[in-house]
Design a protein around this motif. Structure first.
Motif, short mmCIF file in Angstrom:
data_model
loop_
_atom_site.label_atom_id
_atom_site.label_comp_id
_atom_site.label_asym_id
_atom_site.label_seq_id
_atom_site.Cartn_x
_atom_site.Cartn_y
_atom_site.Cartn_z
N LEU A 193 0.83 -1.21 0.00
CA LEU A 193 0.00 0.00 0.00
C LEU A 193 0.86 1.26 0.00
CD1 LEU A 193 -2.80 1.30 0.18
CD2 LEU A 193 -2.65 1.08 2.67
N LEU A 194 1.96 1.22 0.74
CA LEU A 194 2.88 2.36 0.77
C LEU A 194 3.50 2.61 -0.60
CD1 LEU A 194 4.58 4.52 2.21
CD2 LEU A 194 6.16 2.70 2.89
N VAL A 195 3.96 1.54 -1.24
CA VAL A 195 4.57 1.68 -2.56
C VAL A 195 3.54 2.18 -3.58
CG1 VAL A 195 5.68 0.42 -4.45
CG2 VAL A 195 6.33 -0.06 -2.09
N GLY A 196 2.35 1.61 -3.54
CA GLY A 196 1.31 2.03 -4.48
C GLY A 196 0.88 3.48 -4.26
N SER A 197 0.81 3.90 -3.01
CA SER A 197 0.42 5.29 -2.71
C SER A 197 1.48 6.28 -3.18
CB SER A 197 0.18 5.45 -1.21
OG SER A 197 -0.79 4.56 -0.75
N LEU A 198 2.75 5.93 -2.98
CA LEU A 198 3.82 6.81 -3.47
C LEU A 198 3.82 6.88 -4.99
CD1 LEU A 198 6.86 6.00 -1.15
CD2 LEU A 198 5.71 8.20 -1.41
N ALA A 199 3.58 5.74 -5.64
CA ALA A 199 3.51 5.74 -7.10
C ALA A 199 2.34 6.59 -7.58
CB ALA A 199 3.39 4.31 -7.62
N ALA A 200 1.20 6.50 -6.90
CA ALA A 200 0.04 7.31 -7.27
C ALA A 200 0.34 8.80 -7.08
CB ALA A 200 -1.16 6.90 -6.43
N LEU A 249 -5.80 19.70 -6.83
CA LEU A 249 -4.63 18.83 -6.73
C LEU A 249 -4.05 18.85 -5.31
CD1 LEU A 249 -2.69 16.97 -8.27
CD2 LEU A 249 -1.33 18.99 -8.82
N THR A 250 -4.08 20.02 -4.67
CA THR A 250 -3.61 20.13 -3.29
C THR A 250 -4.42 19.22 -2.37
OG1 THR A 250 -2.92 22.42 -3.66
CG2 THR A 250 -3.23 21.72 -1.38
N GLY A 251 -5.73 19.23 -2.55
CA GLY A 251 -6.58 18.36 -1.73
C GLY A 251 -6.31 16.89 -1.97
N GLN A 252 -6.07 16.52 -3.23
CA GLN A 252 -5.78 15.11 -3.53
C GLN A 252 -4.45 14.67 -2.93
OE1 GLN A 252 -5.97 15.13 -7.80
NE2 GLN A 252 -8.19 15.28 -7.86
N ILE A 253 -3.45 15.54 -3.00
CA ILE A 253 -2.14 15.21 -2.40
C ILE A 253 -2.27 15.04 -0.90
CG2 ILE A 253 0.17 16.10 -1.96
CD1 ILE A 253 0.08 17.44 -4.70
N GLU A 254 -2.98 15.95 -0.25
CA GLU A 254 -3.13 15.87 1.20
C GLU A 254 -3.88 14.61 1.61
OE1 GLU A 254 -5.00 19.50 2.30
OE2 GLU A 254 -3.14 20.68 2.22
N GLN A 255 -4.90 14.21 0.85
CA GLN A 255 -5.63 12.99 1.17
C GLN A 255 -4.77 11.75 0.99
OE1 GLN A 255 -9.15 13.09 -1.26
NE2 GLN A 255 -10.16 14.65 -0.01
N LEU A 256 -3.96 11.72 -0.06
CA LEU A 256 -3.05 10.59 -0.27
C LEU A 256 -2.07 10.45 0.90
CD1 LEU A 256 -2.04 10.53 -4.06
CD2 LEU A 256 -2.93 8.62 -2.72
N VAL A 257 -1.49 11.58 1.30
CA VAL A 257 -0.49 11.54 2.36
C VAL A 257 -1.13 11.19 3.70
CG1 VAL A 257 1.16 12.92 3.65
CG2 VAL A 257 1.06 13.12 1.17
N LYS A 258 -2.26 11.83 4.00
CA LYS A 258 -2.89 11.68 5.33
C LYS A 258 -3.53 10.32 5.52
CE LYS A 258 -6.28 13.93 8.35
NZ LYS A 258 -7.24 15.07 8.49
N TYR A 259 -4.20 9.80 4.50
CA TYR A 259 -5.00 8.59 4.68
C TYR A 259 -4.34 7.32 4.15
CZ TYR A 259 -8.70 11.91 5.78
OH TYR A 259 -9.45 12.91 6.35
N LEU A 260 -3.28 7.45 3.34
CA LEU A 260 -2.65 6.25 2.78
C LEU A 260 -1.17 6.15 3.11
CD1 LEU A 260 -4.36 5.99 -0.74
CD2 LEU A 260 -4.80 4.62 1.30
N ILE A 261 -0.40 7.18 2.76
CA ILE A 261 1.06 7.06 2.87
C ILE A 261 1.51 6.99 4.33
CG2 ILE A 261 3.24 8.22 2.40
CD1 ILE A 261 2.04 9.29 -0.18
#
Length: 214
Positions: free
Chosen positions: A34-41, A73-85
């Motif tokens: 999940l970490l690798v996939g989130s970073l790739a996304a 895009l800012t919101g999408q980045i924050e959601q990726l970092v906060k909820y996945l990475i």
């Protein structure tokens, strides 16, 4: 009536089964993937904005650019970092520590595990620090430009439809390009860690010679 089958006798003194290790290894692998996939996304999301603006309905050569695109895009980045990475990285470290303390005297002597642990200790903090610095620079440029335009922003809701100049968009794109590149380099580093853990190379270590049975 046939004689009952004899139960094989344990000649080597090994405990039956593997205890809790499989139950710790499986969630660790899932969290790591999940970490690798989130970073790739994250990397592909940032690079798509820079390299393929037409895929998100942006004119590649505009005079002005809608700021809402960068705000989304800012919101999408924050959601990726906060909820996945961050959760996947935290859980990966947690399960990794539990696996290590299962038999620390043995694992700590393995040279491949020492290299793998060192790479994890270097990669994850460095990845966190660099991505945070780049993202804060991106957010600073974006929000300072919005403040200069006297836009009312409250409760994360933009009350106008702002437009930003191309030189500001170019600056934002440079930050996104750097953020995407760092994220994909992190994916490569994590893939190397996976490869070391999968292959378990001896690295010129003779276990029987270095640690003879007493």
């Amino acid at each position: 009536m046939p004689a009952p089958a004899k139960t094989p006798r344990n000649k080597h003194g090994r405990k039956p089964g593997r205890g809790l290790r499989p139950w710790l290894l499986i969630p660790k692998i899932l969290c790591f993937c999940l970490l690798v996939g989130s970073l790739a996304a994250l990397g592909l999301l940032c690079l798509r904005q820079v390299l393929m603006p037409e895929s998100i309905n942006i004119d590649p050569y505009p005079e002005i650019v809608p700021a809402q695109t960068y705000l989304d895009l800012t919101g999408q980045i924050e959601q990726l970092v906060k909820y996945l990475i961050i959760p996947s990285a935290t859980l990966t470290i947690f399960f990794g520590i539990l696996l290590l303390i299962d038999a620390p005297r043995i694992f700590i002597k393995l040279r491949w595990l020492q290299i793998k642990t060192l790479l994890v200790i270097i990669t994850l903090p460095l990845l966190h620090i660099t991505t945070r610095i780049v993202y804060e620079g991106y957010a600073t440029v974006l929000h300072s430009n919005l403040q200069q335009m006297d836009l009312a922003v409250s409760n994360d809701l933009v009350l106008a439809v702002p437009l930003i100049d191309t030189w500001v968009a170019d600056s934002l794109d440079r930050y996104l390009l750097l953020l995407g590149t760092i994220s994909l380099l992190g994916v490569i580093a994590l893939a190397a860690i996976i490869l070391i853990g999968r292959l378990k190379p001896k690295l010129w270590q003779n276990w029987a010679k270095a640690y003879p049975r007493k």
